[in-house]
Design a protein around this motif. Structure first.
Motif, short mmCIF file in Angstrom:
data_model
loop_
_atom_site.label_atom_id
_atom_site.label_comp_id
_atom_site.label_asym_id
_atom_site.label_seq_id
_atom_site.Cartn_x
_atom_site.Cartn_y
_atom_site.Cartn_z
N PHE A 378 -59.49 -22.49 6.86
CA PHE A 378 -58.54 -23.48 6.49
C PHE A 378 -58.87 -24.56 6.05
CE2 PHE A 378 -57.21 -20.46 9.55
CZ PHE A 378 -55.67 -19.96 9.29
N ASP A 379 -58.13 -25.38 4.94
CA ASP A 379 -58.30 -26.70 4.64
C ASP A 379 -57.77 -27.70 5.65
OD1 ASP A 379 -57.98 -29.43 3.29
OD2 ASP A 379 -58.22 -28.39 1.51
N TYR A 380 -58.75 -27.88 6.21
CA TYR A 380 -58.50 -28.95 7.33
C TYR A 380 -57.69 -30.02 7.39
CZ TYR A 380 -59.44 -32.22 11.23
OH TYR A 380 -59.26 -33.24 12.43
N ASP A 381 -57.55 -30.67 6.16
CA ASP A 381 -56.82 -31.93 6.02
C ASP A 381 -55.32 -31.44 5.77
OD1 ASP A 381 -58.70 -34.04 6.04
OD2 ASP A 381 -59.48 -32.95 4.26
N LYS A 382 -54.95 -30.02 5.33
CA LYS A 382 -53.72 -29.73 4.88
C LYS A 382 -52.94 -29.03 6.27
CE LYS A 382 -54.70 -28.39 0.44
NZ LYS A 382 -55.03 -27.18 -0.39
N ILE A 383 -53.84 -28.89 7.40
CA ILE A 383 -53.09 -28.38 8.65
C ILE A 383 -53.20 -29.03 10.07
CG2 ILE A 383 -53.33 -26.11 7.68
CD1 ILE A 383 -55.51 -25.24 9.74
N LYS A 384 -53.88 -30.24 9.80
CA LYS A 384 -54.49 -30.88 11.07
C LYS A 384 -53.26 -31.52 11.82
CE LYS A 384 -55.49 -35.25 8.72
NZ LYS A 384 -56.94 -36.29 8.89
N ASP A 385 -52.21 -31.70 11.39
CA ASP A 385 -51.19 -32.25 12.21
C ASP A 385 -50.25 -31.46 12.97
OD1 ASP A 385 -52.02 -34.79 11.12
OD2 ASP A 385 -50.62 -34.47 9.43
N SER A 386 -50.09 -31.65 14.17
CA SER A 386 -49.21 -31.09 15.18
C SER A 386 -49.48 -29.52 15.32
CB SER A 386 -47.62 -30.99 14.58
OG SER A 386 -47.42 -32.22 14.86
N LEU A 387 -50.87 -29.09 15.38
CA LEU A 387 -51.46 -27.72 15.42
C LEU A 387 -51.31 -26.77 16.49
CD1 LEU A 387 -52.22 -25.92 13.14
CD2 LEU A 387 -54.77 -26.68 13.69
N ALA A 388 -50.72 -25.79 16.76
CA ALA A 388 -50.58 -25.01 17.92
C ALA A 388 -50.68 -23.62 17.73
CB ALA A 388 -49.36 -25.33 18.61
N ILE A 389 -51.24 -22.83 18.62
CA ILE A 389 -51.16 -21.20 18.90
C ILE A 389 -50.16 -21.06 19.61
CG2 ILE A 389 -52.30 -19.38 19.60
CD1 ILE A 389 -53.91 -20.50 17.43
N ARG A 390 -49.13 -20.16 19.33
CA ARG A 390 -47.93 -20.00 20.02
C ARG A 390 -47.09 -18.70 19.44
NH1 ARG A 390 -43.50 -20.87 16.81
NH2 ARG A 390 -43.55 -22.44 15.11
N ASN A 391 -46.14 -18.22 20.15
CA ASN A 391 -45.36 -17.18 19.65
C ASN A 391 -44.27 -17.63 18.62
OD1 ASN A 391 -45.65 -16.34 22.99
ND2 ASN A 391 -46.65 -14.99 21.49
N ARG A 392 -43.55 -16.57 18.31
CA ARG A 392 -42.41 -17.04 17.32
C ARG A 392 -41.41 -17.78 17.76
NH1 ARG A 392 -38.66 -11.85 15.99
NH2 ARG A 392 -38.20 -11.15 18.00
N ARG A 393 -40.81 -18.74 16.96
CA ARG A 393 -39.58 -19.34 17.53
C ARG A 393 -38.29 -18.92 16.14
NH1 ARG A 393 -42.37 -25.26 18.49
NH2 ARG A 393 -43.33 -25.03 20.29
N LYS A 394 -37.09 -19.26 16.53
CA LYS A 394 -36.16 -19.01 15.58
C LYS A 394 -36.10 -20.18 14.46
CE LYS A 394 -30.78 -19.05 15.50
NZ LYS A 394 -29.76 -18.76 15.97
N GLY A 395 -36.25 -19.81 13.36
CA GLY A 395 -36.30 -20.73 12.28
C GLY A 395 -37.72 -20.45 11.67
N ASP A 396 -38.55 -20.02 12.17
CA ASP A 396 -40.06 -20.01 11.84
C ASP A 396 -39.98 -19.53 10.35
OD1 ASP A 396 -41.48 -21.47 13.89
OD2 ASP A 396 -41.87 -19.21 14.82
N TYR A 397 -40.99 -20.01 9.50
CA TYR A 397 -41.00 -19.60 8.03
C TYR A 397 -42.69 -20.03 7.81
CZ TYR A 397 -40.73 -24.67 6.88
OH TYR A 397 -41.41 -26.12 6.59
N PHE A 398 -43.07 -19.39 6.32
CA PHE A 398 -44.15 -19.98 6.00
C PHE A 398 -44.11 -20.12 4.23
CE2 PHE A 398 -44.33 -15.19 6.04
CZ PHE A 398 -44.75 -14.77 4.92
N VAL A 399 -44.92 -20.76 4.01
CA VAL A 399 -44.84 -21.14 2.30
C VAL A 399 -45.40 -19.80 1.68
CG1 VAL A 399 -45.57 -22.57 0.52
CG2 VAL A 399 -45.06 -23.59 2.56
N LEU A 400 -44.64 -19.31 0.64
CA LEU A 400 -45.04 -18.08 0.14
C LEU A 400 -45.87 -18.12 -1.27
CD1 LEU A 400 -44.51 -14.93 0.09
CD2 LEU A 400 -42.20 -15.54 -1.20
N ASP A 401 -45.35 -19.27 -2.03
CA ASP A 401 -46.21 -19.20 -3.30
C ASP A 401 -46.33 -20.71 -3.67
OD1 ASP A 401 -43.76 -20.07 -4.07
OD2 ASP A 401 -43.21 -17.83 -4.66
N ALA A 402 -46.90 -20.91 -4.97
CA ALA A 402 -47.05 -22.14 -5.38
C ALA A 402 -45.85 -22.87 -5.92
CB ALA A 402 -48.26 -21.93 -6.87
N ALA A 403 -44.76 -22.15 -6.05
CA ALA A 403 -43.49 -22.91 -6.25
C ALA A 403 -43.03 -23.62 -5.12
CB ALA A 403 -42.72 -21.69 -6.79
N GLY A 404 -43.46 -23.05 -3.92
CA GLY A 404 -43.04 -23.67 -2.58
C GLY A 404 -41.89 -22.69 -1.88
#
Length: 466
Positions: A378-404
């Motif tokens: 991973f690019d450390y500078d892009k993900i370093k804030d509020s990082l955690a290993i966890r299970n799912r939560r309601k509302g979880d999402y991820f960025v799918l493509d370059a268009a955001g």
């Protein structure tokens, strides 16, 4: 009758040469007759003979007298005799069973213990044609499938590897009584045989005699039908065994039945595969009826998520292209472990998983980027804030493509056909609501290495099952 029994025993290779036969003798007509015939055949067929008598602790002095009778019968002929005492009433009370069933269980435990691990031992039982006909009728009214209607086998292997033989399966009760009468041999009469509170006695005294009155050859015809059904069953079993590895996987309380191609098989083979899968998951076959198996078969026509309850605490669930037959799942332990990105831990334990972290300067060599499911850069500078290993939560999402564009985690689970029962267990590398990595699956767009990357964060997940 002796010639008939010898022929039947040789046909089924019931006793190995030099083997040892333990014959169960209650003192009743059937078992006494079997003891005498095996005694006469033991020299000719080259096997040793011993008697085992189980005193059930039910009928008081009458039961004790039966044991004395069996001992005398053996002593007169120089046959080794083993007397074993069990407490049926106590066992029935503890295990919430009827005395008839408790007696059967304890009797077979005694037989298995007596045989031990010696595979040259055979346990001989005196079941005859009428007994077999009664068994067939019982199985019929209980809703049994094909195997139940086949009746008793001439020989079978018990749960501990002990081998049972039934040399009298083609003999009638009339033949047995005639044999004893001709030799002037007495026998004991069990007073409980007149007690019609036992279902077996009601079948013997009421149902079977009525069928014989309707047709004197009823028992023989039933025996013939059972033999024909056994041939059909054996053929289907061969077909099923050849397909078992293709369709069934897993172990007790965690079995998967692949549905791809299952509907194209003949119904008979399909149902036997379903039965094998359920039996494998249960580790037993008792109490699993044709109705249970049909309920599992019906899942083939139903949507993902549909399920049926089965004996032994099992649940069969349709999950996309498989039917999962599983025991009750343990409630998933919720995991949420924050990661101090300023002071990265070398290792972090999350349930059965171990996560390892390394931070280093990126040298621009893209060939070094791992292509592994459980090791990601991973690019450390892009993900370093509020990082955690966890299970799912309601509302979880991820960025799918370059268009955001965003993709909901739940939609990802559906698209990837991850069973609903497994989704709470899935571990995630996440920020607040944004997912950076579905462990073992995809990474979010924009979190990976690029030309602008300065620091790399390497994360490796390991589990004993991977």
């Amino acid at each position: 009758m002796i010639v008939q029994v010898e022929k039947f025993m040789r046909k089924w290779n019931m006793v190995p040469k030099g083997g040892r036969v333990l014959v169960g003798v209650s003192g009743g007509a059937d078992s006494v007759c079997l003891c005498l015939i095996l005694y006469e055949l033991s020299t000719k067929m080259n096997f040793s003979l011993e008697v085992i008598h189980v005193e059930h602790g039910i009928r008081g002095e009458e039961s004790k007298n039966d044991a004395v009778f069996v001992e005398q019968l053996c002593k007169q002929r120089g046959i080794v005799c083993h007397i074993r005492n069990v407490d049926v009433p106590r066992y029935a009370k503890i295990h919430h069973l009827g005395e008839e069933e408790a007696a059967r269980i304890l009797r077979y435990q005694v037989f298995a213990d007596a045989a031990g691990q010696d595979r040259n031992v055979r346990i001989a039982l005196a079941h005859h044609m009428e007994d077999n006909a009664e068994t067939m009728l019982f199985q019929l009214i209980r809703g049994s499938g094909l195997d139940g209607l086949c009746g008793m086998r001439p020989q079978r292997t018990g749960t501990n590897g002990e081998i049972y033989i039934r040399p009298f399966l083609q003999c009638s009760r009339e033949q047995i009584e005639q044999f004893l009468e001709e030799r002037g041999q007495g026998y004991c009469t069990d007073s409980t045989n007149a007690n019609e509170s036992y279902s077996r006695n009601r079948m013997r005294k009421r149902v079977l005699p009525e069928l014989i009155r309707m047709n004197p050859q009823a028992v023989q015809h039933m025996q013939t039908a059972m033999e024909q059904l056994q041939q059909v069953r054996d053929y289907l079993e061969e077909e099923t065994v050849s397909l078992e590895k293709k369709f069934i996987s897993g172990e007790r309380k965690n079995v998967k039945l692949d549905t791809d191609g299952l509907a194209e098989l003949s119904q008979a083979v399909r149902m036997r595969l379903i039965r094998k899968a359920v039996w494998k998951a249960a580790g037993a076959c008792k109490d699993i009826t044709a109705a249970h198996l049909q309920a599992v078969a019906d899942l083939l026509e139903k949507q993902t998520g549909r399920y049926v309850k089965l004996p032994y605490g099992l649940t069969a669930t349709r999950v996309y292209n498989v039917i999962e037959i599983m025991g009750k799942r343990k409630e998933t332990e919720k995991i949420c472990l924050p990661i101090d990105t300023d002071r990265l831990p070398e290792n972090l334990l999350a349930g059965e998983w171990k996560f390892s972290f390394k931070k280093f300067l990126y040298d621009g060599n893209t060939d070094k980027i791992p292509r592994k499911m459980y090791t990601k850069w991973f690019d450390y500078d892009k993900i370093k804030d509020s990082l955690a290993i966890r299970n799912r939560r309601k509302g979880d999402y991820f960025v799918l493509d370059a268009a955001g564009h965003h993709k909901k985690l739940e939609d990802y689970f559906v698209n990837e056909k991850i069973p609903a029962s497994h989704r709470d267990e899935q571990l995630l590398l996440a920020g607040e609501d944004e997912i950076f990595w579905i462990v073992g699956g995809r990474m979010a767009y924009g979190t990976g290495i690029s030309d602008a990357t300065r620091w790399v964060l390497e994360i490796t997940a390991s589990n004993s099952s991977h």
